[in-house]
Scaffold this motif. Structure first.
Motif, PDB file in Angstrom:
ATOM      1  N   VAL A 368      -7.056 -10.930   3.490  1.00 46.20           N
ATOM      2  CA  VAL A 368      -8.013  -9.804   2.741  1.00 46.20           C
ATOM      3  C   VAL A 368      -9.236  -9.811   1.277  1.00 46.20           C
ATOM      4  CG1 VAL A 368      -6.807  -7.643   3.141  1.00 46.20           C
ATOM      5  CG2 VAL A 368      -5.771  -9.231   3.838  1.00 46.20           C
ATOM      6  N   LYS A 369      -9.894  -9.858   2.329  1.00 43.69           N
ATOM      7  CA  LYS A 369     -11.116  -9.979   1.110  1.00 43.69           C
ATOM      8  C   LYS A 369     -12.267  -8.608   0.800  1.00 43.69           C
ATOM      9  CE  LYS A 369     -12.494 -13.827   1.328  1.00 43.69           C
ATOM     10  NZ  LYS A 369     -12.218 -14.640   0.315  1.00 43.69           N
ATOM     11  N   ASN A 370     -11.470  -6.969   1.381  1.00 43.57           N
ATOM     12  CA  ASN A 370     -11.279  -5.818   0.266  1.00 43.57           C
ATOM     13  C   ASN A 370      -9.942  -5.531  -0.109  1.00 43.57           C
ATOM     14  OD1 ASN A 370     -10.531  -5.046   2.837  1.00 43.57           O
ATOM     15  ND2 ASN A 370     -10.503  -3.582   3.073  1.00 43.57           N
ATOM     16  N   SER A 371      -9.752  -4.138  -0.776  1.00 37.97           N
ATOM     17  CA  SER A 371      -8.766  -3.640  -1.164  1.00 37.97           C
ATOM     18  C   SER A 371      -8.786  -1.787  -0.001  1.00 37.97           C
ATOM     19  CB  SER A 371      -9.218  -3.479  -2.637  1.00 37.97           C
ATOM     20  OG  SER A 371      -9.502  -4.515  -3.279  1.00 37.97           O
ATOM     21  N   PRO A 372      -8.059  -2.240   0.679  1.00 40.16           N
ATOM     22  CA  PRO A 372      -7.294  -1.154   1.506  1.00 40.16           C
ATOM     23  C   PRO A 372      -6.415  -0.562   0.810  1.00 40.16           C
ATOM     24  CG  PRO A 372      -6.678  -3.176   2.471  1.00 40.16           C
ATOM     25  CD  PRO A 372      -7.247  -3.743   1.025  1.00 40.16           C
ATOM     26  N   SER A 373      -7.531   0.796   1.046  1.00 41.55           N
ATOM     27  CA  SER A 373      -7.283   2.057   0.435  1.00 41.55           C
ATOM     28  C   SER A 373      -6.013   2.740   0.167  1.00 41.55           C
ATOM     29  CB  SER A 373      -7.682   3.592   1.004  1.00 41.55           C
ATOM     30  OG  SER A 373      -7.892   4.176   1.690  1.00 41.55           O
ATOM     31  N   ASP A 374      -4.623   2.164   1.123  1.00 40.72           N
ATOM     32  CA  ASP A 374      -3.552   2.409   0.687  1.00 40.72           C
ATOM     33  C   ASP A 374      -2.926   1.420  -0.079  1.00 40.72           C
ATOM     34  OD1 ASP A 374      -3.742   3.883   2.994  1.00 40.72           O
ATOM     35  OD2 ASP A 374      -2.591   2.876   4.677  1.00 40.72           O
ATOM     36  N   GLY A 375      -3.398   0.258   0.030  1.00 40.68           N
ATOM     37  CA  GLY A 375      -3.182  -0.234  -1.474  1.00 40.68           C
ATOM     38  C   GLY A 375      -2.269  -1.500  -0.799  1.00 40.68           C
ATOM     39  N   SER A 376      -2.269  -1.938   0.549  1.00 40.43           N
ATOM     40  CA  SER A 376      -1.834  -3.119   0.943  1.00 40.43           C
ATOM     41  C   SER A 376      -2.691  -2.646   2.682  1.00 40.43           C
ATOM     42  CB  SER A 376      -0.804  -2.999   1.106  1.00 40.43           C
ATOM     43  OG  SER A 376       0.479  -2.014   1.683  1.00 40.43           O
ATOM     44  N   GLU A 377      -2.552  -4.238   3.550  1.00 42.59           N
ATOM     45  CA  GLU A 377      -2.672  -3.461   5.259  1.00 42.59           C
ATOM     46  C   GLU A 377      -2.268  -3.299   5.625  1.00 42.59           C
ATOM     47  OE1 GLU A 377      -4.349  -7.266   8.277  1.00 42.59           O
ATOM     48  OE2 GLU A 377      -2.788  -7.210   6.165  1.00 42.59           O
TER      49      GLU A 377
END
Length: 823
Positions: A368-377
């Motif tokens: 996972v290359k970005n940082s999802p706003s939920d804290g995880s995918e």
């Protein structure tokens, strides 16, 4: 890639180009923003370029993929969560389970908006097509991105219609995988589930595809396997489909028999180009087109959110994907117009806004290359996959994991290499072996595992990686540091626990980051009190205060931390309860409390007497005595000398830390003893010291003998409370009982100075230490006792007025007492 023979010529050209790197910027809604590029144009296989960059002025973090749609080994595929319209799954999991030899899903992004409520959780809002098979008909007013068998991309609102024919008769196909209404014909396939979930008021035909594969915009031939009338919820066998009809549609199906042949055509067209009927194979929906023919469309979703977009270049040869992080301090998110400008800057002429928010994710090579706003995918309804059909060959070329890095002073960056076969497919992704690294320019250092440390003073340079005679280059721009600073400005430590300093840098944009200690110079101003090594590890040696300094190699940036080395030994008195008025109290289920100073009738020792009365109400009653007392050093326990009256009780000692609760289990004794409770030192960071002693809770435990509504009374006797230290003081903790020296202080209270007086049997030197009631050492001297048993005059002019604890130690033992210094 180039050979080592061309390296000197290349390097000369490269150095001239470096100055342009720092001027990179991006035009968003008419404003030009600086780009602080961390990783730029990283090849992840088949010529697919992954870019990660930051726009510090907004701020934003952006990930993009630019894919060569003309690459013969590249395919674009969509995927449903758990291969069903109903179901959620993480895009990384979808990519992983769809990967096999010759079909490697090497990248993925999230897809369409979807239903979040059961029983239809996961169903996409818009249409979807997989391998030419429609899973859900396109929405009448929302655009999709679609691909034909030649990887040609399309973005448009798609139209849907279909028909079923046999023996000159034809009837309309009204939908795919949706509820069947009056007189409608609906097609159900494997994406809907195991059964059609229809009522019994209709007829259903199970079909087998006669030849070829599923597709749209051409005629498909089917064989009727069986007809089921008046039952409903027909099974959808694997690899087959079901036509379900009601009313007129049911009448059409009722004329069929097993073995009959049907013709079916599913037509999916472009609303804006109705005469174009491409042979589409894949389709996934979004909510609005944001970029068309290079023009940012005026349909802005103005709120700033994490967002995902898919698009393509003007000639369709490049497919561009973007994920922008949001809802955080490091990346605020974008509007759809801002997203369109980012896509345009990345090479797109047309682009579609996909689902965003916590769904936004970009997966590359199982990472996972970005940082999802939920804290995880997040698990989502569907995804767009990028698939390599290449069969991996042998290693032919190598590339580093970045083309350009802009890095702040003091940070590390792991340089890795990937190897590729002759088709451009990845053989080793970021795990290339036997790469030799070198740094050019005064930018830092790199070890042979590829860890680069930005420790230099030069503005720019480059790193080379050489593999089997081939060299790739990564340019580096070194961001200067504005200042360096300790994580803590002051510290309390003892001689048992080492402390590793943390040092932060602040860049020219005001961003703080952790600096690796091995590039900072540490020094201590008094090596007798404590020491610090090259990695910033401090060790206390003796009581005292010392300054620890840091500086950069060029000496331009410095900072200082003051360290108090406080080496507690044995039991150190915090309070002797000689002044009951200095303690406040609160109660719970207690009617009356009285604090006084009295001699205990059995032990003939003055103590603080805590008398209480309470009416029993089946509740635990308690008295909390409150007094703020500074604690010296780093104790591991708290001990209180006390007695009870035989009733079941327990003690809680409170320090000013979430882990500073020390509990003495319930007891019923009446003897004078020390009640000791451990401090949770493992849960207290060294940065949290010094601690403050806050309170003692005296708990009257519930007892079976108590009767509700009756009044009871009792007494606690408190003699002293101590901080207990793990190390024992050889002057204080003796291996065998001894007779303490007969010694007193006069006058007491003291004004200006005092004398020590013994019984005359003790002469010569004794050690006198003076502590505050909080445990701080203020005097440590050897005093000479004369032949008459009296010392010389001992001045106290430098000691502030107040109450102190003195400890006098000699060959025969030690004596503790209290000394009052008057102003």
């Amino acid at each position: 890639m180039f050979s080592g023979r061309l390296l000197p010529v290349f390097l000369a050209c490269l150095l001239q180009a470096l100055a342009c790197r720092g001027q990179d910027s991006l035009l968003i809604q008419g404003i030009r923003y600086r780009t602080d590029t961390i990783i730029h144009t990283h090849d992840v296989g088949l010529g697919t370029l992954h870019t990660y960059y930051r726009l510090p002025d907004l701020p934003l973090l952006v990930n993009t993929l630019v894919l060569d749609a003309r690459n013969p080994y590249l395919r674009f595929e969509t995927c449903l969560g758990k291969d069903s319209l109903i179901g959620l799954e993480r895009p990384s999991a979808m990519a992983l389970r769809n990967s096999r030899t010759g079909h490697q899903a090497f990248a993925a992004i999230n897809g369409d908006f979807y239903n979040t409520v059961s029983p239809n959780q996961g169903v996409p809002v818009n249409g979807q097509m997989l391998a030419g098979e429609v899973a859900k008909a396109p929405h009448a007013s929302r655009p999709v991105i679609a691909f034909d068998g030649g990887n040609n991309p399309f973005i448009d609102i798609m139209t849907f219609r279909g028909s079923v024919a046999r023996a000159g008769k034809q009837i309309a196909l009204n939908g795919v995988n949706e509820a069947r209404d009056a007189d409608e014909m609906i097609l159900f396939n494997r994406h809907f589930g195991k059964v059609t979930r229809t009522n019994k008021w209709g007829t259903e035909a199970v079909l087998s595809l006669l030849s070829g594969s599923w597709g749209v915009n051409w005629v498909l031939q089917f064989k009727v396997d069986k007809i089921i009338a008046g039952v409903g919820s027909a099974l959808i066998p694997s690899g087959k489909a079901v036509l379900s009809g009601h009313g007129k549609a049911a009448a059409f199906l009722n004329e069929l028999y097993a073995g009959d042949t049907l013709q079916m055509e599913v037509q999916v067209g472009l609303k804006n180009d109705p005469f174009l009927a491409p042979l589409l194979t894949e389709m996934v929906g979004g909510d609005r087109q944001i970029l068309k023919d290079g023009i940012v469309l005026d349909n802005n979703w103005v709120e700033l959110h994490p967002r995902t977009a898919a698009g393509f270049s003007g000639d369709g040869s490049k497919v561009i994907l973007a994920v922008v992080d949001g809802r955080s301090d490091y990346s605020k998110g974008v509007s759809t117009k801002q997203l369109a400008d980012i896509m345009k800057a990345s090479g797109a002429a047309s682009a579609l806004n996909l689902d965003g928010g916590g769904s936004s994710v970009m997966v590359v090579r199982n990472q996972v290359k970005n940082s999802p706003s939920d804290g995880s995918e997040r698990a989502v309804g569907n995804a767009l996959l990028m698939v390599s059909t290449a069969i991996p060959g042998t290693e032919k070329t190598m590339q580093l994991n970045a083309e350009h890095v802009t890095i702040p002073f003091g940070k590390k960056f792991l340089v890795k290499g990937s190897t590729f076969d002759e088709a451009g497919e990845v053989i080793r992704y970021l795990t290339a072996e036997n790469v030799t690294y070198a740094v050019h320019g005064n930018i830092g250092k790199i070890d042979q595992s590829g860890v680069f440390t930005a420790s230099g003073t030069g503005g720019s340079g480059f790193i080379t990686g050489t593999w089997k005679g081939m060299t790739d280059t990564l340019t580096v721009a070194l961001k200067p540091v504005r200042q360096i600073s300790f994580f803590v400005k002051s510290l309390v430590i003892d001689d048992r626990r080492d402390y590793t300093f943390k040092v932060f840098g602040t860049d020219m944009d005001g961003n703080k980051y952790l600096i690796d200690n091995d590039i900072i110079q540490f020094s201590v101003l008094d090596g007798s009190i404590g020491s610090v090594d090259a990695n910033g590890i401090f060790r206390g040696l003796k009581d005292g205060r010392v300054a620890v300094a840091i500086k950069t190699a060029d000496g331009e940036h410095t900072d200082t931390c003051h360290v108090d080395v406080e080496i507690g030994r044995g039991n150190l008195l915090l309070d002797d309860f000689s002044d009951p008025g200095s303690w406040s109290y609160t109660t719970s289920y207690i009617d009356k409390v009285t604090l006084s100073r009295q001699v205990h009738p059995d032990f003939q020792v003055e103590m603080m007497r805590v008398d209480y009365e309470f009416t029993y109400s089946n509740r635990t009653a308690s008295i909390t005595l409150n007094k703020n007392i500074d604690v010296y050093g780093m104790p591991d326990s708290v001990l209180m000398e006390a007695t009870g009256n035989g009733r079941k009780a327990s003690f809680y000692y409170f320090l000013d830390h979430p882990n500073g609760l020390c509990v003495v289990p319930a007891f019923t004794g009446t003897s004078l003893q020390g009640y000791k409770a451990a401090v949770n030192t493992a849960g207290i960071a060294q940065e949290d010291y010094p601690l403050l002693f806050k309170s003692i809770r005296l708990i009257v435990e519930k007892d079976p003998s108590y009767v509700a509504g009756q009044k009871y009374s009792g007494t606690f006797w408190l003699k002293g409370v101590y901080a207990v230290y793990p190390a024992k003081d050889p002057q204080n903790s003796l291996s065998r009982p001894v007779t303490p020296p007969a010694c007193s202080v006069f006058p007491n209270p003291v004004k200006g100075g005092f004398y020590l007086q013994t019984d005359g049997a003790v002469t010569g030197p004794v050690r006198m230490r003076l502590y505050t009631l909080g445990g701080q050492l203020v005097m440590d001297e050897y005093i000479e006792i004369g032949p008459g048993g009296v010392s010389d005059y001992i001045p106290v002019v430098k000691i502030p007025p107040g109450a102190y604890l003195f400890v006098v130690s000699g060959d025969s033992g030690s004596l503790k007492g209290k000394l009052i210094v008057l102003p």
